[in-house]
Design an enzyme around this catalytic site. Sequence first.
Site, short mmCIF file in Angstrom:
data_model
loop_
_atom_site.label_atom_id
_atom_site.label_comp_id
_atom_site.label_asym_id
_atom_site.label_seq_id
_atom_site.Cartn_x
_atom_site.Cartn_y
_atom_site.Cartn_z
N GLY A 210 53.60 23.14 51.78
CA GLY A 210 53.32 23.37 50.66
C GLY A 210 52.64 25.16 51.06
N GLU A 232 53.86 24.14 57.40
CA GLU A 232 54.62 25.31 56.33
C GLU A 232 54.08 25.46 55.81
OE1 GLU A 232 57.48 26.92 54.51
OE2 GLU A 232 58.74 24.63 54.56
N CYS A 266 60.84 28.53 50.31
CA CYS A 266 60.27 28.99 50.79
C CYS A 266 60.63 30.09 51.47
CB CYS A 266 59.70 28.36 52.03
SG CYS A 266 57.82 27.23 50.97
#
Length: 458
Positions: A210, A232, A266
């Site tokens: 997140g 992550e 991401c």
Amino acid sequence: MAIATINPATGVTEREFEAHTEEEVDARIGEAVAAFQALRTTSFAERAAWMHKAADLLDADVEEAALMLTTEMGKTLAQARAEVQKSAKTMRFYADNAESFLTGRDIEEPSRMNASGAYTRYEAIGPVLAVMPWNYPIWQVIRFAAPALMAGNTGLLKHASNVPQAALYLDTLFERGGFPTGSFRALLIPAARVERVVRDPRVVAATLTGSEPAGRSLASIAGSEVKHVVLELGGSDPFIVLPSADLEAAVATAVTSRTTNNGQACINAKRFIVHEQVHDEFVARFTEAMGALRVGDPTADTTDIGPLATSSGRDDLVELVDDAVAKGATATTGGTVPAGDGWYYPPTVITGVTPSMRLYAEEAFGPVATVFKVSGVDEALAIANDTTFGLSSAVWTNDAAEEEAVIDGLVAGAVFVNGMSISYPELPFGGTKDSGIGRELSVEGIREFVSLKSVWRA
């Protein structure tokens, strides 16, 4: 945020869910503890059979699950199906490889330690909490859950509040495959109640995918409890294009890399750093290709880009683009919110970005690409590394010396050469700097949540 399915294509709330009470959360943690006592004594072969069965069930549910993902967070059906299939593949990968990944080693020449023998072994540790995001509602969870369960641990899932149906689907998937009752439990709770779960002595570790602030908060809490974490977090991945690159392939990949998952990943490429010799041609081709993408109903087969997952996410993206344009940047395509229902935003290319603009330093979580012109490898690396993030990266070149210089110079968890940054179960995944700590996937991922025990024998 309410725990609810709000269709991002329409803005309509389709289902609402009551949060679990404290008593229900306690009971679910208790189930995970009890399941761990059973699971830790099972063999890798037993777990592998259950994991394969769960993967088969997920594959069989692909159409239902894909529509659920599209309804909850807006990705196209084609990409939702791909997410489900990738998740099942990863479950099988760990079913087939967990035992070899967790085989300890014999220590050579134990007599040097006054021993007749010495070796190491890996052991499961217990219930692990996963705090997961909405952008890949099944995949993000599976890449934690598959190795955790195959190692003999149990899992607790605090999913994003806008994907509760995905959370509840995963709550039963592993038991349907044969794992002991309670091996994996979803906790329908708001973010404000995560701390209590992390501090529960029955929960032994945590992982989060997140935002950077969320990761810092979880790490702080877990650290005070002396519990291991894997994080992550965000990424602002560079995509470097040098003169020797195959420009046609680079442009086509740039479009896919920026817009996959409606630009909400991401490891989407976000900053395109292009050598001055090919910059103008790259921008022209990139602008044309991004502008040609079809934005619309994510359930339609003809749609390339669906809506953003949340209204607040679109608002954030609008602010970043408007700030850049107001300070002198140019939108060569896109840059304007379309009329109508839903949280749509068009594929957008921005040139002329400078450090005074928020878009230079902040992650754009949506289909917005920034393009920079550079004079050589050194300048490309300087811009690529001028970020607090370091998740993944890509370089396009057919010059071996350039390739080696960029691989050596990029500060990132991964470098993809003449290809798109993507996660594979076979390849360790994770970042450096503010992009996180620890690794997921491959052998490194399954070893994050086990205890390494040394054994000495007289």
